[in-house]
Design an enzyme around this catalytic site. Structure first.
Site, PDB file in Angstrom:
ATOM      1  N   ASP A 118       0.836  -1.206   0.000  1.00 61.99           N
ATOM      2  CA  ASP A 118       0.000   0.000   0.000  1.00 61.99           C
ATOM      3  C   ASP A 118       0.869   1.253   0.000  1.00 61.99           C
ATOM      4  O   ASP A 118       1.394   1.657   1.037  1.00 61.99           O
ATOM      5  CB  ASP A 118      -0.905   0.001   1.248  1.00 61.99           C
ATOM      6  N   ASP A 135     -10.698  -4.653  -1.490  1.00 61.44           N
ATOM      7  CA  ASP A 135      -9.640  -4.177  -0.603  1.00 61.44           C
ATOM      8  C   ASP A 135     -10.162  -3.274   0.508  1.00 61.44           C
ATOM      9  O   ASP A 135     -10.647  -2.171   0.243  1.00 61.44           O
ATOM     10  CB  ASP A 135      -8.616  -3.402  -1.449  1.00 61.44           C
TER      11      ASP A 135
END
Ligand code: DX5
Ligand code: ZN
Length: 220
Positions: A34, A179
């Protein structure tokens, strides 16, 4: 069977090496990286994610699933290409001009990497239907991008379902990835909606048995 992409966002630096080894043993299918620039979203994880990718490239062959939550997309693609990621996903909301978006997706593919497009919870799938043939993955955010440990936004499941039906109807070669906020209590709903790759961070990292959680998430 779905694939699991474990987010390393919530792993502390002093635990990262052990976490990588244990996640490899637990058979995560991807490591979800991320990347946040402090502009597109408030947090800046650039330095931490570069450090983690350095470790990953020396420790494991498990593919990298890079999620760019950044405004200067091209700069960050170039920053992470050297780690030979399997997927680089960019945000639809980061590039408004359609031609520039298509050129950027082509750039990822020309660099021997699968291209993904991510949409925030408030972005409708109608915004991306015309570019689906240009991507390998659609990363549907089930939380507002910017941090781990949030609650899954239930209404996004309808969006995943609509997207899944469209992809099937048009026989498109696109994988749907979900997600944010996914755990063993809601993963069945996310899979039912049509997600084929599941990103999970805190639900796995905070557990005392990575492989148990990953197995439960994968088991139909
Ligand atoms: C949020 C990130 C997600 C998040 C997932 O901006 O894109 O990948 O870290 O972590 P959990 O599973 O804790 O929501
Ligand atoms: Zn992510």
């Amino acid at each position: 069977m779905v694939e699991i992409s474990t987010s390393l966002l919530s792993v502390k630096k002093d635990n990262i090496i052990k976490a990588i080894y244990n996640l490899e043993t637990a058979k995560t299918d991807y490591f979800h990286i991320d990347v946040m620039d402090g502009i597109f979203v408030e947090q800046d994880t650039t330095e931490k994610m570069i450090e983690y990718c350095d470790y990953l490239s020396n420790i494991t062959n498990i593919p990298l699933d890079v999620h760019l939550m950044v405004s200067d997309v091209k700069k960050y693609i170039d920053m992470f290409l050297p780690y030979n990621p399997n997927i680089i996903t960019i945000h639809y909301e980061a590039i408004k001009d359609k031609n520039e978006l298509l050129d950027t997706l082509d750039y990822i593919k020309l660099n021997n990497c699968k291209a993904g497009i991510s949409i925030k919870p408030d972005t409708d799938i109608t915004e991306i239907l015309e570019i689906l043939e240009n991507v390998h993955v659609v990363l549907v955010m089930t939380v507002e991008p910017g941090q781990g440990g949030q609650e899954l936004i239930q209404t996004v499941l309808n969006k995943i379902n609509n997207l899944s039906m469209y992809v099937k109807e048009k026989n498109l070669d696109v994988l749907i990835e979900a997600d944010g906020g996914i755990n063993i209590n809601n993963v069945e709903d996310v899979k039912e909606a049509g997600a084929e790759i599941i990103v999970s961070g805190t639900a796995i990292i905070n557990s005392d048995n990575y492989s148990d959680v990953i197995k439960k998430m994968k088991t139909p």
